[in-house]
Design a protein around this motif. Structure first.
Motif, PDB file in Angstrom:
ATOM      1  N   ASN A 134       0.828  -1.210   0.000  1.00 43.06           N
ATOM      2  CA  ASN A 134       0.000   0.000   0.000  1.00 43.06           C
ATOM      3  C   ASN A 134       0.861   1.258   0.000  1.00 43.06           C
ATOM      4  O   ASN A 134       0.443   2.309   0.464  1.00 43.06           O
ATOM      5  CB  ASN A 134      -0.948   0.001   1.205  1.00 43.06           C
ATOM      6  N   ASN A 135       2.085   1.147  -0.535  1.00 44.17           N
ATOM      7  CA  ASN A 135       3.014   2.283  -0.509  1.00 44.17           C
ATOM      8  C   ASN A 135       2.497   3.497  -1.261  1.00 44.17           C
ATOM      9  O   ASN A 135       2.770   4.634  -0.901  1.00 44.17           O
ATOM     10  CB  ASN A 135       4.375   1.870  -1.094  1.00 44.17           C
ATOM     11  N   GLU A 136       1.758   3.267  -2.341  1.00 47.69           N
ATOM     12  CA  GLU A 136       1.352   4.374  -3.199  1.00 47.69           C
ATOM     13  C   GLU A 136      -0.149   4.663  -3.157  1.00 47.69           C
ATOM     14  O   GLU A 136      -0.671   5.342  -4.044  1.00 47.69           O
ATOM     15  CB  GLU A 136       1.779   4.078  -4.647  1.00 47.69           C
ATOM     16  N   HIS A 137      -0.843   4.209  -2.134  1.00 43.83           N
ATOM     17  CA  HIS A 137      -2.294   4.376  -2.112  1.00 43.83           C
ATOM     18  C   HIS A 137      -2.759   5.813  -1.969  1.00 43.83           C
ATOM     19  O   HIS A 137      -3.870   6.139  -2.353  1.00 43.83           O
ATOM     20  CB  HIS A 137      -2.894   3.526  -0.980  1.00 43.83           C
ATOM     21  N   ASP A 138      -1.939   6.685  -1.441  1.00 45.01           N
ATOM     22  CA  ASP A 138      -2.363   8.075  -1.248  1.00 45.01           C
ATOM     23  C   ASP A 138      -1.339   9.058  -1.800  1.00 45.01           C
ATOM     24  O   ASP A 138      -1.178  10.156  -1.271  1.00 45.01           O
ATOM     25  CB  ASP A 138      -2.588   8.367   0.249  1.00 45.01           C
ATOM     26  N   ASN A 139      -0.663   8.669  -2.864  1.00 42.94           N
ATOM     27  CA  ASN A 139       0.407   9.521  -3.390  1.00 42.94           C
ATOM     28  C   ASN A 139       0.099  10.121  -4.752  1.00 42.94           C
ATOM     29  O   ASN A 139       0.994  10.509  -5.489  1.00 42.94           O
ATOM     30  CB  ASN A 139       1.717   8.724  -3.465  1.00 42.94           C
ATOM     31  N   GLY A 140      -1.189  10.179  -5.078  1.00 42.23           N
ATOM     32  CA  GLY A 140      -1.566  10.871  -6.304  1.00 42.23           C
ATOM     33  C   GLY A 140      -1.441  10.067  -7.574  1.00 42.23           C
ATOM     34  O   GLY A 140      -1.394  10.638  -8.670  1.00 42.23           O
ATOM     35  N   THR A 141      -1.386   8.740  -7.487  1.00 40.18           N
ATOM     36  CA  THR A 141      -1.348   7.936  -8.707  1.00 40.18           C
ATOM     37  C   THR A 141      -2.744   7.905  -9.329  1.00 40.18           C
ATOM     38  O   THR A 141      -3.746   8.204  -8.668  1.00 40.18           O
ATOM     39  CB  THR A 141      -0.906   6.486  -8.435  1.00 40.18           C
TER      40      THR A 141
END
Length: 219
Positions: A134-141
Motif C-alpha cells: 500500500n506504498n502508493e495508495h495516497d500519493n496521487g497515482t
C-alpha cells in the motif's frame, strides 16, 4: 384336548418366528437401503465437488460460489522519486472487477488472497507475489481510488472495480513481462484448472514525498 392345545401352541410359536424373521429381513433391507443411499449421496457429492474443482479461469474471469473476479490488465509501473535516488522501485498493478456472491461483506484484496495465486513468469522459474502493498495508495497515482476500493468491503451481490499493488524491490526482485494467475481452493489451497496468463504493460510514476508537501504548506 391336550393334543389340540399342544398343536395350537406350536403353531403360534412357528407363526411368531416367521413374523420375527420377516421383521428382521425388512429391518435389514431398510438399513441396507439407507446405507446404500448414503453411499450414493456421498459419491454424487464427490462428483459434484470434482466437477466444480475443474473449473478455473474461463478467459480472464474466475467464478466461485463466493465471488466472481475479472482480471482487466496488469501493469509494471516504474516508481521514481523527485531526486532519482535509490528509493526507485517497480510496483505491479493488477486491475479488475469483483462481484461478491457470498452472504458477508468482503474486500477484493481479501478474496484474492484466499482464492488466487499470482506469479511472475521468469525465464527459468515462477515467483509468487504474496502480499499486496500500500506504498502508493495516497500519493496521487491514477490508481488511488481503485487501490482504496481493493481494501473496501463489498456488500453481497454488488460489483466493484479495484486495483491491487505489489511492490518489487529494485535491488533484489526481477521485473517480469508475463504473469500467471492460478485459481486455488480457499479451503486447502489446491490448484483449480489452468492458470490465466497475462502480458504486462508498462508505465511510470514520480513519487512525491509527503514531508516535502508539508514543508511547502508551512511556507
Amino acid at each position: 384336548m391336550k393334543k389340540k392345545y399342544v398343536v395350537g401352541a406350536i403353531a403360534l410359536a412357528l407363526l411368531g418366528l416367521g413374523t420375527s424373521a420377516c421383521s428382521n429381513d425388512s429391518s435389514s433391507n431398510g438399513s441396507h437401503s439407507s446405507k446404500t443411499e448414503k453411499v450414493k449421496n456421498a459419491v454424487s457429492n464427490t462428483k459434484s465437488d470434482v466437477s466444480v474443482s475443474k473449473n478455473g479461469f474461463k478467459g480472464n474471469k474466475y467464478s466461485t460460489k463466493s465471488g466472481i473476479i475479472t482480471i482487466d490488465k496488469i501493469t509494471n509501473v516504474k516508481v521514481n522519486d523527485d531526486e532519482n535516488n535509490p528509493k526507485n522501485f517497480t510496483m505491479v498493478v493488477i486491475e479488475g472487477s469483483f462481484t461478491n456472491n457470498s452472504k458477508k461483506a468482503v474486500s477484493p484484496e481479501d478474496w484474492v488472497m484466499s482464492n488466487l495465486e499470482i506469479n511472475q513468469v521468469l525465464p527459468n522459474t515462477e515467483r509468487e507475489l504474496e502480499t499486496p502493498g500500500n506504498n502508493e495508495h495516497d500519493n496521487g497515482t491514477k490508481w488511488d481510488d481503485l487501490f482504496k476500493n481493493s481494501e473496501s468491503k463489498v456488500i453481497p451481490g454488488k460489483t466493484i472495480k479495484f486495483a491491487l499493488e505489489y511492490d518489487l524491490e529494485s535491488k533484489t526482485d526481477k521485473v517480469s513481462n508475463i504473469y500467471s494467475i492460478q485459481a486455488e481452493s480457499a479451503e486447502d489451497g489446491h490448484h483449480i484448472g489452468k492458470p490465466y496468463k497475462v502480458n504486462a504493460g508498462s508505465d511510470n510514476f514520480t513519487y512525491k514525498d509527503s514531508d516535502d508537501d508539508d514543508t511547502d504548506t508551512d511556507d
